[in-house]
Design a protein around this motif. Structure first.
Motif, PDB file in Angstrom:
ATOM      1  N   MET A 116       0.849  -1.201   0.000  1.00 19.10           N
ATOM      2  CA  MET A 116       0.000   0.000   0.000  1.00 19.10           C
ATOM      3  C   MET A 116       0.881   1.245   0.000  1.00 19.10           C
ATOM      4  SD  MET A 116      -2.880   1.234   2.768  1.00 19.10           S
ATOM      5  CE  MET A 116      -3.851  -0.234   2.459  1.00 19.10           C
ATOM      6  N   ALA A 117       0.563   2.212  -0.884  1.00 22.20           N
ATOM      7  CA  ALA A 117       1.363   3.429  -0.978  1.00 22.20           C
ATOM      8  C   ALA A 117       1.166   4.275   0.269  1.00 22.20           C
ATOM      9  CB  ALA A 117       0.967   4.223  -2.222  1.00 22.20           C
ATOM     10  N   GLU A 118       2.220   4.912   0.691  1.00 20.65           N
ATOM     11  CA  GLU A 118       2.162   5.754   1.883  1.00 20.65           C
ATOM     12  C   GLU A 118       1.418   7.039   1.577  1.00 20.65           C
ATOM     13  OE1 GLU A 118       5.202   7.930   5.042  1.00 20.65           O
ATOM     14  OE2 GLU A 118       5.959   6.619   3.452  1.00 20.65           O
ATOM     15  N   ASP A 119       0.509   7.432   2.452  1.00 17.73           N
ATOM     16  CA  ASP A 119      -0.270   8.658   2.288  1.00 17.73           C
ATOM     17  C   ASP A 119       0.522   9.837   2.847  1.00 17.73           C
ATOM     18  OD1 ASP A 119      -2.132  10.619   2.026  1.00 17.73           O
ATOM     19  OD2 ASP A 119      -3.461   9.896   3.612  1.00 17.73           O
ATOM     20  N   ASN A 120       0.947  10.752   1.952  1.00 18.66           N
ATOM     21  CA  ASN A 120       1.681  11.924   2.413  1.00 18.66           C
ATOM     22  C   ASN A 120       0.922  13.201   2.100  1.00 18.66           C
ATOM     23  OD1 ASN A 120       1.979  12.035  -0.350  1.00 18.66           O
ATOM     24  ND2 ASN A 120       4.141  12.645  -0.282  1.00 18.66           N
ATOM     25  N   SER A 121      -0.420  13.093   2.041  1.00 17.30           N
ATOM     26  CA  SER A 121      -1.249  14.244   1.669  1.00 17.30           C
ATOM     27  C   SER A 121      -1.143  15.383   2.666  1.00 17.30           C
ATOM     28  CB  SER A 121      -2.713  13.814   1.526  1.00 17.30           C
ATOM     29  OG  SER A 121      -3.188  13.263   2.744  1.00 17.30           O
ATOM     30  N   THR A 122      -0.737  15.083   3.908  1.00 17.12           N
ATOM     31  CA  THR A 122      -0.612  16.138   4.910  1.00 17.12           C
ATOM     32  C   THR A 122       0.819  16.650   5.027  1.00 17.12           C
ATOM     33  OG1 THR A 122      -0.250  14.516   6.683  1.00 17.12           O
ATOM     34  CG2 THR A 122      -2.532  15.176   6.241  1.00 17.12           C
TER      35      THR A 122
ATOM     36  N   TYR B  64      15.438  14.275  -3.356  1.00 16.01           N
ATOM     37  CA  TYR B  64      15.935  14.440  -1.989  1.00 16.01           C
ATOM     38  C   TYR B  64      14.802  14.756  -1.016  1.00 16.01           C
ATOM     39  CZ  TYR B  64      18.671  16.101   1.975  1.00 16.01           C
ATOM     40  OH  TYR B  64      19.201  16.273   3.235  1.00 16.01           O
ATOM     41  N   PHE B  65      13.969  15.722  -1.367  1.00  7.22           N
ATOM     42  CA  PHE B  65      12.918  16.136  -0.439  1.00  7.22           C
ATOM     43  C   PHE B  65      11.799  15.100  -0.335  1.00  7.22           C
ATOM     44  CE2 PHE B  65      14.982  20.257  -0.528  1.00  7.22           C
ATOM     45  CZ  PHE B  65      14.772  20.697   0.767  1.00  7.22           C
ATOM     46  N   GLU B  66      11.522  14.392  -1.402  1.00  3.46           N
ATOM     47  CA  GLU B  66      10.543  13.310  -1.288  1.00  3.46           C
ATOM     48  C   GLU B  66      11.072  12.227  -0.354  1.00  3.46           C
ATOM     49  OE1 GLU B  66       8.016  13.556  -5.473  1.00  3.46           O
ATOM     50  OE2 GLU B  66       9.705  12.148  -5.313  1.00  3.46           O
ATOM     51  N   GLY B  67      12.392  12.006  -0.389  1.00  2.00           N
ATOM     52  CA  GLY B  67      12.996  11.055   0.523  1.00  2.00           C
ATOM     53  C   GLY B  67      12.925  11.499   1.973  1.00  2.00           C
ATOM     54  N   GLU B  68      12.743  12.818   2.188  1.00  2.94           N
ATOM     55  CA  GLU B  68      12.603  13.364   3.541  1.00  2.94           C
ATOM     56  C   GLU B  68      11.144  13.526   3.949  1.00  2.94           C
ATOM     57  OE1 GLU B  68      14.947  13.917   5.730  1.00  2.94           O
ATOM     58  OE2 GLU B  68      16.590  13.321   4.390  1.00  2.94           O
TER      59      GLU B  68
ATOM     60  N   LEU C 247      22.717  19.902   0.145  1.00  2.00           N
ATOM     61  CA  LEU C 247      21.318  19.507   0.289  1.00  2.00           C
ATOM     62  C   LEU C 247      20.857  19.509   1.740  1.00  2.00           C
ATOM     63  CD1 LEU C 247      21.085  16.658  -2.371  1.00  2.00           C
ATOM     64  CD2 LEU C 247      19.867  18.845  -2.396  1.00  2.00           C
ATOM     65  N   ARG C 248      21.726  19.127   2.640  1.00  2.00           N
ATOM     66  CA  ARG C 248      21.337  19.119   4.054  1.00  2.00           C
ATOM     67  C   ARG C 248      21.110  20.542   4.569  1.00  2.00           C
ATOM     68  NH1 ARG C 248      25.033  15.293   7.685  1.00  2.00           N
ATOM     69  NH2 ARG C 248      23.446  15.970   9.179  1.00  2.00           N
ATOM     70  N   GLU C 249      21.897  21.495   4.045  1.00  2.00           N
ATOM     71  CA  GLU C 249      21.677  22.887   4.440  1.00  2.00           C
ATOM     72  C   GLU C 249      20.345  23.394   3.903  1.00  2.00           C
ATOM     73  OE1 GLU C 249      23.522  27.396   3.946  1.00  2.00           O
ATOM     74  OE2 GLU C 249      24.540  25.698   2.998  1.00  2.00           O
ATOM     75  N   VAL C 250      20.030  23.043   2.648  1.00  2.00           N
ATOM     76  CA  VAL C 250      18.746  23.460   2.072  1.00  2.00           C
ATOM     77  C   VAL C 250      17.601  22.884   2.905  1.00  2.00           C
ATOM     78  CG1 VAL C 250      17.261  23.413   0.038  1.00  2.00           C
ATOM     79  CG2 VAL C 250      19.737  23.612  -0.243  1.00  2.00           C
ATOM     80  N   LEU C 251      17.711  21.618   3.291  1.00  4.10           N
ATOM     81  CA  LEU C 251      16.683  20.987   4.115  1.00  4.10           C
ATOM     82  C   LEU C 251      16.523  21.723   5.446  1.00  4.10           C
ATOM     83  CD1 LEU C 251      14.734  18.649   4.780  1.00  4.10           C
ATOM     84  CD2 LEU C 251      16.726  17.355   5.588  1.00  4.10           C
TER      85      LEU C 251
END
Length: 245
Positions: free
Chosen positions: A1-7, A27-31, A111-115
């Motif tokens: 089942m796909a994870e719900d990330n709507s929030t 990168y951000f989807e991975g976070e 990337l970590r700084e952007v995050l």
């Protein structure tokens, strides 16, 4: 089942380089973020039909540049904006922050700084909504104090005589925080976090200088009208009686 990330927070990456867009998206989807993309102003406007929490906006776009788009967005929406640019010119940084961007990141970036910066800006923008008294959340968006009128939608300040006073973005945001928290001693850290965050010290030097400039515009020359009082060892207190319409 796909994870719900709507929030999950929804980011919009605006850059004409597909490699950068793809890298930031992965990168951000991975976070745990939701991420949409746009390569120009036209696509950006299309993406704004959805709810966007923060925009990572490149300056060097084809056609309309990022500064023009940031100014347009800020004039009508309260979406967090972080400018991401390959330009090292301090003028671009200052102009970007002055027109309403919440932060400025130079390329190449880590990337970590952007995050970290994205999370910091999101915390500030979410906190600024949380601290507002319930009565300020109104359709008119008007606050009146001691005869003055602060129009949050038009981002205008009018004197008791009806004259419009020119405020910089930083001055308006600072006055809005004061007007939403009358009679409350506010620390310098709180004021910085609720307006531009600590990144604005790069060009405004200190919250004290910003308060001094604002005082010159809203207080009488004779010193009888102290709308913003200094609280030693704490910060500042707004004495005006605010009415929210």
């Amino acid at each position: 089942m796909a994870e719900d990330n709507s929030t999950a927070p929804h980011l919009l990456v605006v850059d004409d380089d597909p490699r950068i867009r793809s890298m930031l998206k992965r990168y951000f989807e991975g976070e745990g973020f939701r991420v949409s993309e746009a390569e120009n102003g036209t696509q950006l406007r299309q993406q704004l039909r959805d709810k966007i929490d923060l925009i990572l906006l490149d300056i060097g776009l084809p056609g309309e540049d990022g500064l023009t788009l940031a100014r347009e967005i800020r004039a009508s929406r309260q979406i967090a904006i972080i400018i991401v640019s390959g330009r090292a010119d301090d003028v671009d940084r200052i102009v970007g922050l002055e027109i309403g961007a919440d932060d400025y990141i130079a390329k190449p970036f880590n990337l970590r700084e952007v995050l970290a910066r994205v999370r910091s800006v999101l915390r500030r923008t979410q906190a600024s909504v949380a601290v507002r008294p319930a009565q300020t959340l109104n359709a008119a968006g008007i606050t009146r104090f001691d005869g003055w009128t602060l129009d949050h939608n038009r981002r205008e300040l009018r004197t008791p005589a009806g004259k419009t006073i020119t405020l910089t973005t930083g001055e308006f945001d600072l006055l809005a925080v004061f007007a939403k928290n009358p009679g409350r001693a506010l620390t310098r850290d709180f004021l910085m976090d609720q307006t531009r965050g600590r990144s604005w010290e790069v060009f405004d030097r200190s919250i004290d200088a910003q308060v001094t400039r604002l005082r010159r515009k809203i207080e009488a020359d004779d010193g009888d009208s102290a709308l913003i009082k200094s609280i030693r060892g704490v910060g500042y207190l707004f004495t005006g009686r605010a009415e929210h319409l």
